[in-house]
Design a protein around this motif. Structure first.
Motif, mmCIF file in Angstrom:
data_model
loop_
_atom_site.group_PDB
_atom_site.id
_atom_site.type_symbol
_atom_site.label_atom_id
_atom_site.label_comp_id
_atom_site.label_asym_id
_atom_site.label_seq_id
_atom_site.Cartn_x
_atom_site.Cartn_y
_atom_site.Cartn_z
ATOM 1 N N ASP A 1 0.834 -1.209 0.000
ATOM 2 C CA ASP A 1 0.000 0.000 0.000
ATOM 3 C C ASP A 1 0.869 1.261 0.000
ATOM 4 N N ALA A 2 1.934 1.237 0.782
ATOM 5 C CA ALA A 2 2.839 2.397 0.851
ATOM 6 C C ALA A 2 3.501 2.641 -0.502
ATOM 7 N N TYR A 3 3.842 1.567 -1.195
ATOM 8 C CA TYR A 3 4.450 1.713 -2.519
ATOM 9 C C TYR A 3 3.500 2.444 -3.466
ATOM 10 N N PHE A 4 2.246 2.029 -3.520
ATOM 11 C CA PHE A 4 1.298 2.669 -4.430
ATOM 12 C C PHE A 4 1.034 4.121 -4.029
ATOM 13 N N HIS A 5 1.024 4.397 -2.741
ATOM 14 C CA HIS A 5 0.856 5.783 -2.280
ATOM 15 C C HIS A 5 1.994 6.649 -2.801
ATOM 16 N N ASP A 6 3.216 6.106 -2.755
ATOM 17 C CA ASP A 6 4.390 6.880 -3.168
ATOM 18 C C ASP A 6 4.475 7.044 -4.685
ATOM 19 N N VAL A 7 4.033 6.045 -5.451
ATOM 20 C CA VAL A 7 4.206 6.070 -6.899
ATOM 21 C C VAL A 7 3.090 6.820 -7.622
ATOM 22 N N ARG A 8 1.956 7.024 -6.988
ATOM 23 C CA ARG A 8 0.803 7.621 -7.666
ATOM 24 C C ARG A 8 1.065 8.977 -8.323
ATOM 25 N N PRO A 9 1.871 9.874 -7.731
ATOM 26 C CA PRO A 9 2.131 11.155 -8.412
ATOM 27 C C PRO A 9 2.789 11.000 -9.782
ATOM 28 N N ARG A 10 3.408 9.847 -10.046
ATOM 29 C CA ARG A 10 4.093 9.645 -11.324
ATOM 30 C C ARG A 10 3.200 8.981 -12.366
ATOM 31 N N LEU A 11 1.956 8.717 -12.012
ATOM 32 C CA LEU A 11 1.041 8.002 -12.907
ATOM 33 C C LEU A 11 0.103 8.976 -13.611
ATOM 34 N N ARG A 12 -0.300 8.612 -14.811
ATOM 35 C CA ARG A 12 -1.319 9.392 -15.524
ATOM 36 C C ARG A 12 -1.827 8.583 -16.715
ATOM 37 N N LEU A 13 -2.960 8.995 -17.221
ATOM 38 C CA LEU A 13 -3.546 8.337 -18.385
ATOM 39 C C LEU A 13 -3.020 9.009 -19.648
ATOM 40 N N THR A 14 -2.252 8.281 -20.432
ATOM 41 C CA THR A 14 -1.707 8.805 -21.682
ATOM 42 C C THR A 14 -2.522 8.290 -22.867
ATOM 43 N N ASP A 15 -2.295 8.884 -24.024
ATOM 44 C CA ASP A 15 -2.965 8.398 -25.238
ATOM 45 C C ASP A 15 -2.557 6.960 -25.537
ATOM 46 N N THR A 16 -1.315 6.631 -25.237
ATOM 47 C CA THR A 16 -0.837 5.264 -25.451
ATOM 48 C C THR A 16 -1.599 4.293 -24.565
ATOM 49 N N ALA A 17 -1.839 4.682 -23.306
ATOM 50 C CA ALA A 17 -2.600 3.833 -22.398
ATOM 51 C C ALA A 17 -4.041 3.679 -22.878
ATOM 52 N N ARG A 18 -4.634 4.764 -23.342
ATOM 53 C CA ARG A 18 -6.014 4.699 -23.861
ATOM 54 C C ARG A 18 -6.106 3.696 -25.011
ATOM 55 N N ASP A 19 -5.140 3.770 -25.919
ATOM 56 C CA ASP A 19 -5.135 2.855 -27.054
ATOM 57 C C ASP A 19 -4.984 1.408 -26.593
ATOM 58 N N GLY A 20 -4.102 1.199 -25.619
ATOM 59 C CA GLY A 20 -3.885 -0.146 -25.115
ATOM 60 C C GLY A 20 -5.112 -0.721 -24.439
ATOM 61 N N ILE A 21 -5.771 0.082 -23.625
ATOM 62 C CA ILE A 21 -6.948 -0.404 -22.905
ATOM 63 C C ILE A 21 -8.112 -0.621 -23.866
ATOM 64 N N ARG A 22 -8.182 0.202 -24.913
ATOM 65 C CA ARG A 22 -9.223 -0.004 -25.931
ATOM 66 C C ARG A 22 -9.055 -1.384 -26.571
ATOM 67 N N THR A 23 -7.823 -1.742 -26.869
ATOM 68 C CA THR A 23 -7.546 -3.055 -27.449
ATOM 69 C C THR A 23 -7.791 -4.160 -26.438
ATOM 70 N N LEU A 24 -7.426 -3.913 -25.192
ATOM 71 C CA LEU A 24 -7.587 -4.929 -24.158
ATOM 72 C C LEU A 24 -9.056 -5.244 -23.893
ATOM 73 N N THR A 25 -9.904 -4.229 -23.928
ATOM 74 C CA THR A 25 -11.328 -4.448 -23.648
ATOM 75 C C THR A 25 -12.095 -4.931 -24.873
ATOM 76 N N ILE A 26 -11.606 -4.565 -26.082
ATOM 77 C CA ILE A 26 -12.239 -5.056 -27.315
ATOM 78 C C ILE A 26 -11.130 -5.645 -28.189
#
Length: 277
Positions: free
Chosen positions: A166-191
């Motif tokens: 839990d502490a790891y995810f708390h610390d790493v969250r500021p470095r995370l974001r939704l990018t266009d690359t992630a959107r494309d990947g999740i679109r493929t993953l779900t369909i």
């Protein structure tokens, strides 16, 4: 770490109980969706394998890797991990933010992938109704440190309890974001891509839709918000109820179709070990 059964973990481990659970495939997809929120990690995937190219083959190889580490002979598991380390060691990608090249085996990226997997595997099966105690959960996270070591991480850098995870995810969250690359990947993953005959003659498409929907719905609330998904407490309740229903349905299936052979054998060995205890 090596069990008396010649595997890394064995029937008495919490790892077998988690990985042999019928909802484990949901947990695997959830881990991939969570991993995509790291801009550098998802860029590395996109620049080397893409998301649509050999989608099912890549998913199958990932499943084989986890299965081999969990249930396979310890020597075979170590050889496979060494081969994967060797592949990653030779590969690099370009950071989309800085334009600088980075190695795919960068320790912070390896740790991110590991933690997303362990958090997803554990959280999903517990929410689905697998009766793991808090002590079991801590033991699972500690057991899986060996998996992180096999991909090249020092044990001292890897969370070994739920609190540390839990502490790891708390610390790493500021470095995370939704990018266009992630959107494309999740679109493929779900369909994902499917051959026409598979879509028309099998239940593969609706089955995958249920699995991917469950994976998205059970993400941490902060991750759902990043994906612009509902983040309300009522969403959590509905997702948990749906996941429990899915597990009950899976447990009611005949054993021969209730999962891959290695998971079915693991469940039988777990039951035998518990019966002898």
């Amino acid at each position: 770490m090596e069990s008396g059964s010649g595997t890394l973990f064995g029937p008495s481990s919490v790892s077998w109980r988690v990985h042999a659970d019928p909802v484990f495939p949901v947990a695997g997809v959830r881990a991939l969706i969570l991993q995509a929120l790291h801009p550098t990690a998802v860029a590395g995937v996109a620049q080397h394998t893409g998301f649509r190219d050999d989608f099912w083959g890549r998913l199958e190889r990932t499943g084989l890797y986890v299965s081999t580490l969990t249930y396979g002979p310890a020597g075979e598991a170590r050889k496979l991990a060494a081969r994967i380390r060797g592949i990653h060691r030779r590969l690099s990608a370009v950071d989309p933010d800085t334009g600088r090249e980075f190695p795919l085996d960068r320790p912070d990226l390896l740790l991110w992938v590991h933690c997303c997997e362990i958090e997803s595997f554990l959280t999903t099966v517990r929410r689905a109704g697998n009766p793991l105690s808090d002590a079991d959960a801590d033991r699972y996270v500690a057991e899986q440190v060996v998996s992180a070591e096999l991909i090249g991480l020092p044990a001292s850098q890897v969370p070994a309890s739920v609190a540390e995870l839990d502490a790891y995810f708390h610390d790493v969250r500021p470095r995370l974001r939704l990018t266009d690359t992630a959107r494309d990947g999740i679109r493929t993953l779900t369909i994902p891509p499917m051959k026409a005959w598979v879509q028309l003659l099998t239940p593969a498409r609706p089955a995958w839709t249920v699995l991917a929907g469950a994976a998205l719905a059970t993400l941490p609330r902060w991750a759902r918000k990043m994906y612009r998904l509902p983040g309300l407490p009522t969403t959590d309740l509905a997702a948990t109820a749906g996941l429990k229903a899915l597990r009950v349905a899976a447990l009611a299936l005949p054993d021969r179709i209730s999962g891959p052979p290695e998971a079915r054998r693991a469940r039988a060995l777990i039951a035998a070990a518990e019966g002898a205890a």
